[in-house]
Design an enzyme around this catalytic site. Sequence first.
Site, PDB file in Angstrom:
ATOM      1  N   SER A 145       0.854  -1.186   0.000  1.00  0.00           N
ATOM      2  CA  SER A 145       0.000   0.000   0.000  1.00  0.00           C
ATOM      3  C   SER A 145       0.888   1.234   0.000  1.00  0.00           C
ATOM      4  O   SER A 145       2.014   1.207   0.532  1.00  0.00           O
ATOM      5  CB  SER A 145      -0.895   0.020   1.236  1.00  0.00           C
ATOM      6  OG  SER A 145      -1.587   1.263   1.363  1.00  0.00           O
ATOM      7  N   TYR A 158      -1.802  -0.794  10.352  1.00  0.00           N
ATOM      8  CA  TYR A 158      -1.845  -0.967   8.899  1.00  0.00           C
ATOM      9  C   TYR A 158      -0.579  -0.407   8.251  1.00  0.00           C
ATOM     10  O   TYR A 158       0.045  -1.064   7.419  1.00  0.00           O
ATOM     11  CB  TYR A 158      -3.084  -0.257   8.341  1.00  0.00           C
ATOM     12  CG  TYR A 158      -3.335  -0.532   6.875  1.00  0.00           C
ATOM     13  CD1 TYR A 158      -3.932  -1.722   6.475  1.00  0.00           C
ATOM     14  CD2 TYR A 158      -2.990   0.388   5.894  1.00  0.00           C
ATOM     15  CE1 TYR A 158      -4.175  -1.993   5.136  1.00  0.00           C
ATOM     16  CE2 TYR A 158      -3.232   0.135   4.557  1.00  0.00           C
ATOM     17  CZ  TYR A 158      -3.826  -1.052   4.184  1.00  0.00           C
ATOM     18  OH  TYR A 158      -4.050  -1.321   2.856  1.00  0.00           O
TER      19      TYR A 158
END
Length: 260
Positions: A145, A158
């Site tokens: 990501s 995350y």
Amino acid sequence: MQNYYSSKVVLITGGAQGIGRGLAQAFALEKAQVVITDLDWDAGADAMQWLSKQHLSVEFIPCDVSKEQQVQQLMNKVRQQHGRLDVLINNAGIASPARKPLAQLSVDEFDTVLSVNLRGPFLCAKYALPLLEKGTNPTILNITSTRAFMSEPNTFGYTAAKGGLEALTHSMAVSLAAQHIRVNAISPGWIETGNWQKEGQKIAPQHSPEDKEQHPAGRVGTPEDIAEAALFLCSDKAGFITGQSLTIDGGMTVKMIYHE
């Protein structure tokens, strides 16, 4: 890819919804033998039905990639059914619990995100290794990501996990080179997955002009954008590419934004 994938066995974790569903569709369209795994049984069944309506076939094997024993069982089933693995795509990931201030985020909540997003790819690569060694020009692709390189407030687990997966990618690329296994990553930015969910959870995309203007490409991304890159990176056309991370974000992370 001119039938490159017609004899390939491709395993996609988190393949039932979102980017994973887009990857499953793309590789199935290329006639690969696609196996998807997901923790959500309903989503897995929905994905198989959705693809079947397109005259595409995939196998679904439920699995929690954070659990070592379940990953071992997953790879045993792939071995029994196919005998090898040519492409492993580590896509499974969770974002929750998100946006909690540091003082309020528990250790268990932090560890839960890391266990799926980082421990999962490690476990899958570890136990897929004997199968990949039997594959033809085997590759591992990790879906990371842009949060590995930039942050929103209070997304500790995350962001940390995706940053770790970026590092794990080049570590595995160097370490698995002796087995002739290439390892790369795709780092997606804002990818609209609302209409790539299971029935009952699909959401029609709605993007404001401001949403689109954040991207030099002029739009928000789609799972197809990620899938097209994955088809290239996992093919022989990318045979001289390993240990790399390809950012696919419509240019969002290179655009400077000033607030007047």
